[in-house]
Design an enzyme around this catalytic site. Structure first.
Site, PDB file in Angstrom:
ATOM      1  N   ASP A 282       0.843  -1.184   0.000  1.00  0.00           N
ATOM      2  CA  ASP A 282       0.000   0.000   0.000  1.00  0.00           C
ATOM      3  C   ASP A 282       0.883   1.241   0.000  1.00  0.00           C
ATOM      4  O   ASP A 282       1.856   1.321   0.764  1.00  0.00           O
ATOM      5  CB  ASP A 282      -0.904   0.018   1.233  1.00  0.00           C
ATOM      6  CG  ASP A 282      -2.373   0.023   0.859  1.00  0.00           C
ATOM      7  OD1 ASP A 282      -2.786   0.969   0.163  1.00  0.00           O
ATOM      8  OD2 ASP A 282      -3.099  -0.914   1.248  1.00  0.00           O
TER       9      ASP A 282
ATOM     10  N   ASP B 166      -3.264   4.489  -2.476  1.00  0.00           N
ATOM     11  CA  ASP B 166      -4.443   4.914  -1.728  1.00  0.00           C
ATOM     12  C   ASP B 166      -4.913   6.296  -2.195  1.00  0.00           C
ATOM     13  O   ASP B 166      -4.109   7.231  -2.279  1.00  0.00           O
ATOM     14  CB  ASP B 166      -4.093   4.935  -0.233  1.00  0.00           C
ATOM     15  CG  ASP B 166      -5.283   5.164   0.652  1.00  0.00           C
ATOM     16  OD1 ASP B 166      -6.171   4.294   0.701  1.00  0.00           O
ATOM     17  OD2 ASP B 166      -5.338   6.237   1.315  1.00  0.00           O
TER      18      ASP B 166
ATOM     19  N   ASP C 242     -12.206  -1.910   2.773  1.00  0.00           N
ATOM     20  CA  ASP C 242     -13.165  -0.819   2.931  1.00  0.00           C
ATOM     21  C   ASP C 242     -14.581  -1.209   2.535  1.00  0.00           C
ATOM     22  O   ASP C 242     -15.503  -0.406   2.703  1.00  0.00           O
ATOM     23  CB  ASP C 242     -12.747   0.383   2.074  1.00  0.00           C
ATOM     24  CG  ASP C 242     -11.584   1.157   2.662  1.00  0.00           C
ATOM     25  OD1 ASP C 242     -11.386   1.100   3.884  1.00  0.00           O
ATOM     26  OD2 ASP C 242     -10.866   1.824   1.884  1.00  0.00           O
TER      27      ASP C 242
END
Length: 566
Positions: free
Chosen positions: A102, A209, A341
């Site tokens: 990430d 992200d 998410d």
């Protein structure tokens, strides 16, 4: 004659996402860690995937579960050490798996040394973040004094007042996640240098992200203020800004993304298929693919994502078909229903009852994996994990969910209405620990898990999934193997059939003389199939599901895949 497309190496790859704190705990502290992941690498490799995407493991105060990074160069002790990370990289590569990390560079933690330095108005790093004075005529720190009335994704104002410096800083997420100022070339240089160091450690790519927020569309103090109105998050003012392509091309050159054939996927809010085609253009590579949110908002009311609306299947089919068409010849799709998410698809769109859970999980897997693009499997999805089933706010840990509960109930929304929205959509639904077997804490930890396990962990767990020869995990293995074996699945043209049918999801994938037909009943009721509107299946090979060419009626959540050779 139709020619196979020249696609990148990930055109036949499948990605498995690991959320470290909920995967496997090796030391009994209740939080998953790197050694826990290492202990399960054979399980991951046996699924047949090619890439592992690891959610953040960097040093962090954990305000947003690691998406608030205090040091990009260090492993958080919660997860282990740099030595553990090196062992993980070696273990993945030894098994032929690539590692994607990430990359969270729209914002840092407010505990990052860069931000702490920027709090001094005289600091060289002051311009590394977005600092603005109070609105003219207002006392700094008082209601309404914020530079604009922009709201954050997590509720409240997107501006936080810092008494030490006498100004406000921008945070599109938590106030502990100040946004970096990408207009400053020093910020970009520091980010690229950090990325290069991770590649040198063996990382094979990055999941970026909210990357399309790094170039803000509008000036941050443009007089946009409506006195008396609540904070509002207007995504178009901060997403897909005028320098996005420039920043991505600069990143590509500085890190050698294209030259090194690094895997990249950009999470992009409010990104259309037409914009994604620009970002993922093969002629001008900026990103390998993007994560779209369009299909994830189709069951959302006019306000918050927690305002529930039943999914209309034709809307979902049409949306994904649009992305298939737009990125079919130029660009590349990511394929996902779940991640850290997003809640569990079998509960959100499917049927998580004991009677239908397995069939529904397999049906949703089938339609996703047979689209064109790179499929993503989120940990636990391969065993058909359901939503958490939480009924009390005290069971939740997610900052977004807790903030929403507080704001909504304060505004007069009935508590049970708020809890119903959280039960279906909270991010914690995807973050409950993986149950590796029946028994205490599902084999996830020897201690107390940081988040409660699902109530059905004794029956829905890895051990049970491994024992089921025709279960959800075995189905995922077959889908992944088909993608590796059949070029038509990797590269074939996508065509949606019966777009308005409220139960059936039917489409074909075509490449030269081969065609794959997918016919799925996406409902808990029997479905009649208009076979006269489908390709001739008399000489077709049944690859998955069912028992033959007779598909006039499909059982609830029954999905079949046929191969037709011309």
């Amino acid at each position: 004659m139709e020619q196979p497309l020249s696609d990148p190496w990930w055109s036949d790859a499948v990605v498995y996402q690991i959320y470290p704190r909920s995967f496997c705990d090796s030391n009994g502290d209740g939080v998953g860690d790197l050694q826990g992941i290492i202990s399960k690498l054979d399980y991951v490799a046996d699924l047949g995937v090619d890439v592992v995407w690891l959610s953040p493991i960097y040093a962090s105060p954990q305000d947003d579960n690691g998406y608030d990074i205090a040091d990009y160069e260090e492993i958080d002790p919660l997860f282990g050490t740099m030595g553990d990370f090196e062992e993980l990289v070696a273990g993945l590569h030894r098994r032929g798996l690539k590692l994607v990390m990430d990359l969270v560079v729209n914002h840092t933690s407010d505990e990052h040394a860069w931000f702490q330095s920027s709090r001094d108005p005289q600091s060289p790093k002051r311009e590394w973040y977005h600092w603005r004075p109070a609105r003219e005529g207002f006392e700094p720190g008082t209601p309404g004094a914020e530079p604009t009335n922009w709201g954050s994704f997590f509720g409240g104002s997107a501006w936080a007042y810092d008494e030490a410096s006498g100004e406000y800083y921008l945070h599109l997420f938590s106030r502990k996640q100040p946004d970096l100022n990408w207009e400053n070339p020093e910020v970009r240089e520091a980010v690229y240098a950090m990325m290069n160091r991770w590649v040198e450690r063996g990382v094979d790519g990055f999941r970026m992200d909210v990357i399309n927020l790094i170039s803000k569309t509008m000036p941050l103090a443009d007089g946009h203020q409506r006195p008396g109105e609540p904070y509002s998050f207007e995504v178009e003012r901060v997403a897909n800004g005028p320098r996005m392509v420039e920043f991505l091309e600069e990143m590509n050159a500085a890190v050698g993304i294209d030259a090194r054939q690094l895997f990249t996927v950009g999470e992009m809010v409010m990104c259309t298929a037409e914009q994604a085609r620009i970002y993922t253009s093969r002629a001008h590579p900026r990103l390998g693919m993007v994560f779209t949110f369009e299909h994830m908002s189709l069951d959302q009311g006019p306000g918050s994502k927690f305002e529930l609306k039943p999914l209309h299947l034709p809307d979902l089919k049409t949306n994904l078909a649009h992305w298939q068409e737009q990125l079919g010849e130029e660009g590349w799709n990511s394929l996902y229903f779940e991640n850290h998410d997003q809640p569990r698809v079998v509960s959100r769109f499917g049927d998580d009852s004991p009677e239908h859970r397995v069939a529904a999980a397999k049906a949703w897997a089938t339609v996703l994996h047979l689209h064109r693009g790179t499929p993503y499997v989120y940990q636990g999805q391969e065993i058909g994990m359901t939503n958490a089933g939480f009924t009390r706010i005290k069971q939740y840990r997610d900052i977004e969910s807790l903030n929403y509960f507080a704001d909504a109930t304060a505004a007069g929304v009935p508590e049970q209405t708020v809890l119903a929205g959280l039960a279906l959509k909270s991010r914690d639904n995807a973050r409950t620990p993986i149950p590796w077997g029946a028994g205490p804490q599902g084999g996830f930890t020897r201690g107390t898990p940081w988040l409660p396990l699902n109530a059905n962990a004794d029956t829905v767990n890895v051990q049970a999934a491994l024992a089921a020869s025709d279960g959800v995990r075995a189905h995922y293995q077959r889908l992944i193997a088909l993608r590796h074996e059949l070029e038509v699945i990797q590269k074939g043209r996508f065509d949606l059939l019966l777009p308005e049918d409220p139960k059936l999801w039917v489409f074909t994938r075509t490449l030269t003389s081969e065609q794959v037909l997918v016919v799925a009943n996406m409902s808990a009721h029997l479905a009649s199939v208009p076979v006269q509107q489908l390709p001739d299946l008399r000489d077709a090979e049944l690859l998955l599901g069912g028992s033959g060419a007779d598909i006039q009626t499909l059982e609830p959540w029954e999905a079949r895949v046929y191969l037709v050779r011309g």
